[in-house]
Design a protein around this motif. Structure first.
Motif, PDB file in Angstrom:
ATOM      1  N   LYS A   1      -2.218 -22.041 -16.623  1.00 57.21           N
ATOM      2  CA  LYS A   1      -3.600 -22.515 -16.786  1.00 57.21           C
ATOM      3  C   LYS A   1      -4.546 -21.805 -15.820  1.00 57.21           C
ATOM      4  O   LYS A   1      -5.684 -21.507 -16.161  1.00 57.21           O
ATOM      5  N   GLU A   2      -4.107 -21.547 -14.602  1.00 55.86           N
ATOM      6  CA  GLU A   2      -4.967 -20.943 -13.580  1.00 55.86           C
ATOM      7  C   GLU A   2      -5.205 -19.449 -13.782  1.00 55.86           C
ATOM      8  O   GLU A   2      -6.255 -18.938 -13.418  1.00 55.86           O
ATOM      9  N   ILE A   3      -4.242 -18.758 -14.381  1.00 54.68           N
ATOM     10  CA  ILE A   3      -4.374 -17.307 -14.517  1.00 54.68           C
ATOM     11  C   ILE A   3      -5.476 -16.925 -15.503  1.00 54.68           C
ATOM     12  O   ILE A   3      -5.930 -15.786 -15.527  1.00 54.68           O
ATOM     13  N   VAL A   4      -5.983 -17.885 -16.263  1.00 56.89           N
ATOM     14  CA  VAL A   4      -7.110 -17.626 -17.180  1.00 56.89           C
ATOM     15  C   VAL A   4      -8.365 -17.286 -16.383  1.00 56.89           C
ATOM     16  O   VAL A   4      -9.222 -16.536 -16.845  1.00 56.89           O
ATOM     17  N   ASN A   5      -8.440 -17.793 -15.167  1.00 60.04           N
ATOM     18  CA  ASN A   5      -9.593 -17.561 -14.298  1.00 60.04           C
ATOM     19  C   ASN A   5      -9.540 -16.136 -13.743  1.00 60.04           C
ATOM     20  O   ASN A   5      -8.579 -15.746 -13.081  1.00 60.04           O
TER      21      ASN A   5
ATOM     22  N   VAL B   1       8.607  -7.009 -19.881  1.00 60.60           N
ATOM     23  CA  VAL B   1       8.853  -7.714 -18.613  1.00 60.60           C
ATOM     24  C   VAL B   1       8.169  -6.974 -17.469  1.00 60.60           C
ATOM     25  O   VAL B   1       7.561  -7.598 -16.591  1.00 60.60           O
ATOM     26  N   GLN B   2       8.232  -5.657 -17.465  1.00 61.68           N
ATOM     27  CA  GLN B   2       7.590  -4.894 -16.389  1.00 61.68           C
ATOM     28  C   GLN B   2       6.070  -4.992 -16.445  1.00 61.68           C
ATOM     29  O   GLN B   2       5.408  -4.930 -15.414  1.00 61.68           O
ATOM     30  N   CYS B   3       5.519  -5.176 -17.617  1.00 62.47           N
ATOM     31  CA  CYS B   3       4.061  -5.368 -17.737  1.00 62.47           C
ATOM     32  C   CYS B   3       3.613  -6.654 -17.038  1.00 62.47           C
ATOM     33  O   CYS B   3       2.459  -6.763 -16.616  1.00 62.47           O
ATOM     34  N   LEU B   4       4.527  -7.601 -16.894  1.00 64.43           N
ATOM     35  CA  LEU B   4       4.179  -8.866 -16.242  1.00 64.43           C
ATOM     36  C   LEU B   4       3.882  -8.693 -14.758  1.00 64.43           C
ATOM     37  O   LEU B   4       3.342  -9.590 -14.124  1.00 64.43           O
ATOM     38  N   ALA B   5       4.199  -7.549 -14.194  1.00 65.40           N
ATOM     39  CA  ALA B   5       3.891  -7.279 -12.784  1.00 65.40           C
ATOM     40  C   ALA B   5       2.412  -7.004 -12.580  1.00 65.40           C
ATOM     41  O   ALA B   5       1.939  -6.991 -11.447  1.00 65.40           O
ATOM     42  N   ASN B   6       1.665  -6.809 -13.654  1.00 66.48           N
ATOM     43  CA  ASN B   6       0.241  -6.504 -13.584  1.00 66.48           C
ATOM     44  C   ASN B   6      -0.574  -7.776 -13.805  1.00 66.48           C
ATOM     45  O   ASN B   6      -0.625  -8.289 -14.930  1.00 66.48           O
ATOM     46  N   PRO B   7      -1.233  -8.303 -12.767  1.00 69.20           N
ATOM     47  CA  PRO B   7      -2.021  -9.524 -12.929  1.00 69.20           C
ATOM     48  C   PRO B   7      -3.126  -9.396 -13.978  1.00 69.20           C
ATOM     49  O   PRO B   7      -3.466 -10.377 -14.647  1.00 69.20           O
TER      50      PRO B   7
ATOM     51  N   PHE C   1      -7.641 -12.331  -7.061  1.00 74.35           N
ATOM     52  CA  PHE C   1      -6.994 -12.709  -5.798  1.00 74.35           C
ATOM     53  C   PHE C   1      -5.528 -12.265  -5.793  1.00 74.35           C
ATOM     54  O   PHE C   1      -5.049 -11.678  -4.811  1.00 74.35           O
ATOM     55  N   ILE C   2      -4.818 -12.522  -6.880  1.00 78.30           N
ATOM     56  CA  ILE C   2      -3.409 -12.135  -6.967  1.00 78.30           C
ATOM     57  C   ILE C   2      -3.270 -10.614  -6.878  1.00 78.30           C
ATOM     58  O   ILE C   2      -2.396 -10.094  -6.179  1.00 78.30           O
ATOM     59  N   ASP C   3      -4.149  -9.908  -7.570  1.00 76.84           N
ATOM     60  CA  ASP C   3      -4.123  -8.449  -7.540  1.00 76.84           C
ATOM     61  C   ASP C   3      -4.360  -7.932  -6.122  1.00 76.84           C
ATOM     62  O   ASP C   3      -3.634  -7.050  -5.637  1.00 76.84           O
ATOM     63  N   ASP C   4      -5.346  -8.501  -5.429  1.00 75.74           N
ATOM     64  CA  ASP C   4      -5.638  -8.093  -4.044  1.00 75.74           C
ATOM     65  C   ASP C   4      -4.450  -8.372  -3.121  1.00 75.74           C
ATOM     66  O   ASP C   4      -4.097  -7.543  -2.280  1.00 75.74           O
ATOM     67  N   GLN C   5      -3.843  -9.540  -3.273  1.00 77.48           N
ATOM     68  CA  GLN C   5      -2.710  -9.903  -2.424  1.00 77.48           C
ATOM     69  C   GLN C   5      -1.509  -8.985  -2.677  1.00 77.48           C
ATOM     70  O   GLN C   5      -0.775  -8.635  -1.754  1.00 77.48           O
ATOM     71  N   THR C   6      -1.334  -8.595  -3.916  1.00 75.94           N
ATOM     72  CA  THR C   6      -0.238  -7.687  -4.249  1.00 75.94           C
ATOM     73  C   THR C   6      -0.440  -6.332  -3.578  1.00 75.94           C
ATOM     74  O   THR C   6       0.493  -5.771  -2.992  1.00 75.94           O
TER      75      THR C   6
END
Length: 168
Positions: A96-100, A35-41, A106-111
């Motif tokens: 579906k979008e996270i495959v991109n 579950v904690q690994c899910l915090a990593n985009p 973008f998610i990593d940068d925003q985090t």
């Protein structure tokens, strides 16, 4: 490890009715780490590119892991952001979008931007509280005037997000 006493209607490979306490403890640790690994985009991108988010059994497993949102279990999480991503993974569009790769970036940068803003904002709040602490009246005077003691002073040493003590 409170999870050991609860029964669940979800099942996945490795869970056996009446498993030993050691097996339950191991399952708890494995689920906590996953579950904690899910915090990593980037890990989400890894899972998506390998097709895990297309498998119904894996999606059911993600639904099962929702119990980590309960305060009873969330207190064990070191990276609470993982719960937000766990919620997002419940939606097919996100899976579906996270495959991109660009979406992941973008998610990593925003985090990272969120963490930077949060840290700065928290430090400002702590500095403001420390400055206000210096201007408060002594406890004996304020208790005599209002009948109630003043709030406890703010600590001057705090633990930052990396577990290090930091002077305010």
């Amino acid at each position: 490890m409170p999870r050991m006493s609860k029964k669940t209607s979800y099942s996945y490979i490795g869970v056996v009715e009446g498993e030993s306490e050691d097996a339950q403890r191991l399952r708890f640790q494995i689920e906590l780490e996953f579950v904690q690994c899910l915090a990593n985009p980037n890990y989400l991108l890894f899972l998506a590119q390998r097709g895990y988010f297309k498998e119904q059994t894996f999606i059911n497993y993600l639904k099962y892991l929702q119990y980590w949102k309960d305060p009873e279990y969330a207190k064990y999480l070191k990276y609470p952001m993982c719960l937000y991503f766990l919620d997002l993974l419940q939606h097919e569009n996100f899976r579906k979008e996270i495959v991109n790769g660009q979406c992941c970036k973008f998610i990593d940068d925003q985090t990272v931007l969120h963490w930077q803003h949060y840290t700065r904002k928290r430090m400002k709040l702590l500095e403001t509280g420390a400055n206000q602490q210096g201007s408060q009246t002594p406890v004996s005077q304020s208790t005599a005037v209002t009948g109630a003691p003043t709030p406890a002073p703010l600590p001057t040493n705090l633990i930052n997000g990396h577990g290090q003590i930091q002077k305010v």
